[in-house]
Design an enzyme around this catalytic site. Sequence first.
Site, mmCIF file in Angstrom:
data_model
loop_
_atom_site.group_PDB
_atom_site.id
_atom_site.type_symbol
_atom_site.label_atom_id
_atom_site.label_comp_id
_atom_site.label_asym_id
_atom_site.label_seq_id
_atom_site.Cartn_x
_atom_site.Cartn_y
_atom_site.Cartn_z
ATOM 1 N N THR A 1 0.811 -1.224 0.000
ATOM 2 C CA THR A 1 0.000 0.000 0.000
ATOM 3 C C THR A 1 0.843 1.274 0.000
ATOM 4 O OG1 THR A 1 -0.115 -0.072 2.413
ATOM 5 C CG2 THR A 1 -1.890 -1.150 1.189
ATOM 6 N N CYS A 2 2.077 1.195 0.555
ATOM 7 C CA CYS A 2 2.908 2.404 0.595
ATOM 8 C C CYS A 2 3.252 2.877 -0.807
ATOM 9 C CB CYS A 2 4.198 2.134 1.368
ATOM 10 S SG CYS A 2 3.914 1.754 3.110
#
Length: 875
Positions: free
Chosen positions: A840-841
């Site tokens: 997700t980063c």
Amino acid sequence: MSRSRQNLNLNLLPSKRKLDDYAPLSSAETLAMGRHHLFSPSFSSPSPNPSPNPNPNSNPTRVRDDSSSPSSSSSSPESSSSSSSPSTVQFFVRTESKTVVVHSPRDSTIASVISAALRLSGAAEAAASPSQYRLIYLGRQLDFASTLSAAGVTRDATLHLAARLRSTRLPRSHRMVDDLLFSASCLLRSRPAPREIDALLLEFLASTPAAAHVAGGDDVDDTTVEHLSIFALAAVPAALVGLYLSDRPGCRLSAERAVRLFLRQAPEYVPKPAHLHCSVIVLQFCKLIAATCGRSDQLYVDSRSALALLMEPIASSYGSLRNLKLVVELYPFVSEVAGYMIEGIESEEIDVCPHNLSEFASFLAAMRTAIRQWLGGGGSGQISKSLLNDQNHPMQESWIHDLREVFIRLLRTVDECLRKYNDLPAEKGPEQGETVLAVLSGVHKFSKIYEDGHELLKEILVGRRDSVNALVRRAKRNEKLKWMLKYKDVTDFESRRNLTMMLFPEGKDDYERMHEMLIDRLQLLPESFEYIGQVEAQLLHGGLFVEFKNETATGPGVLREWFNLVCRALFNPQNVLFLQCPNDRRRFFPNPASVVDPLHLKYFGFCGRVIALALMHKMQLGVVFDRVFFLQLAGETITLEDVKDADPCLYMSCKKILEMDAQLLDSDALGLTFVREIEELGTQRAVELCPGGKDIVVNSKNREEYINLLIKHRFVTSTTEQVSHFARGFSDILSNSKLKMHFFLSLDLEDFDRMLGGSDGINVSDWRAHTEYSGYKVKDRIIGWFWKIVEGMSEEQRRVLLFFWTSVKYLPVDGFGGLSSKLYIYKTSDSQDRLPTSHTCFYRLCLPQYPSISVMRDRLQFITQEHVSCSFGMW
């Protein structure tokens, strides 16, 4: 040499004198040396030797009147020498009107010499109090108890007798000024000075009393003022400028060095509350140098800059300005620097010197303060239209119109500059834009001087709206631009968003400064409350670092998920902190019944911090505030139309009362009084809307008052504490907690919705356009299957898939283009039985090579379940 410089030389520099001339100093010399008293050793020389006294025991001294010819009382050195024994010394003591010749033993005290000199000069009564006088030799005051021998008084020396200044408490300050003037006079006469001028100047500054504010006022301890006044009244600035104008070797350099030393060191040694009094001295330097050398002289420019620096703390010194005509003194500087700004704005490059901008702001702030004081210190503190237009007004002054003309010229120039701005090349836009904004900020401060200044500036901004918004959208973080928040009707959403974001601290990526949190998902709300609500606000200004217990993931993606989960918990109706609007389930407002939780006020403060942190980190949470809540935070009054979404039933009831036939309402058909029925925890109670409300019947005349009081109690009074604690928590995160009201006043509710809530829907075409691939190609069959499946999902399923992919559930108002990065689909060699994974980063979805569209659909539908999308890898 210009005429003005010649004139100053005549006024400041001492004329040539004969060595044996004992006449009193001329007024020009007195001005140059800065003191109107007897201490003037620099202009004296050993007098011709008087005739010896044949009998020193019976007649040890002779008196010579200064009006007599010097030659009449002189004699040969031989005769003088023969009359003095080795144990005595002959010398001259000069008083106000006479010079006396003294023969005294070398071990005589200075006190006895003063008494003898006073007796011989005819002041027998004064001779009894020698301590009231001082004896000066070679520019220094001799110690009262010292002897002639210890003082080094030589044969035929000239000493000066002067009365002590009884009125001063600072004799040392006078002595230092005298020493400084004496050294200056030596340089003017090409004689060696006892001490360097800059060393004497530094000694004077270093001895400034370290005075603080007088309790209860803005005035300064008068010892500090007196110390500085001694320097100013002695005309030391005039003496130094006189040296600066001198053609004698070393004079100009020595004077310039001394002046620069004062400009540089005065703000350091003089206490800040006394800077206004110090500025009087610098003002003298400015005037004298400008009048003689011109305003282009570098020493004048530096003096003006130093004066501007000293003006900075004056904006709050109302009391100190009472007896100073600062308006008239400062106008020339405001006008001069404004001229430089106009010249720079009109140039092709729009090049304005930053020093000029800074000086203009300082002079203008001090002048505004002076004008407010001049106007009496009350009211708006602005020059009214009547004062401008009425020539017979008792306060009419010429500078008012001169200053007004400068303001109008600046406005016209800025208007033309804004017109030119859009035509600038793209590469020059940002740099010039910062300059134009800085000039606009200066003009805004200028506009506060006049009653109609705001209107005139707004007219320019409205007329150049496109240029203004282009400037503000590109503007870098600058707290000085907060004045533009007041021009909400001029700016667009992007501009207002950029301005309000400047009110937050700038989060850093430095992990050492981040506030670290380790959260247990099962204790999400209480642990987050401890980490955020129970710590010093300053710890939260550097950024946040979040980890979930027993999970491997870290980074921005985890932070985004934490924000979403915490907000969902805070605004969950089961927590009784907030109520949902019946017609819009995304909108919330404080719940009056939150008092059932003993910690509810602390949680409102915690919620305020979380919302502010979400805005600071540019998180969209899908949560928005109802109008009644937003208006309370902005300090605005709530009306009937504002409660339409929060309580539709109350809204409709009130509308019916307002529209009801007056006769029917007056017949008491409704049976209403100024009372509100409240249900709490299954019980009802009645609350009077005003004193004696239960006895006041609602009728056609008071129905509007009834409705206003009803709305106020329902949405304001009953939740005042909750809103107050939320606002306090929100302001904790701002760079300046006092700016909370500015934040909400500068936005429309719709602006706040877009900043915090994000977009309403997800556009699949926009999603696809902002996605790139690694290992796959855009035309690959599996990529086509993926987007076909996404198009067939419900809005909620798309949102959950996006959350799984990026930890972003609600997009910015400008869609996927508003994210910090594009999205990526990575080809992975994982088994076809595996579910997709994500980082997700980095907005990265790792997609296995599924054999068919049906298998991919099953896998994607599984991860779009809420409980699956909300966890990271376990360990």
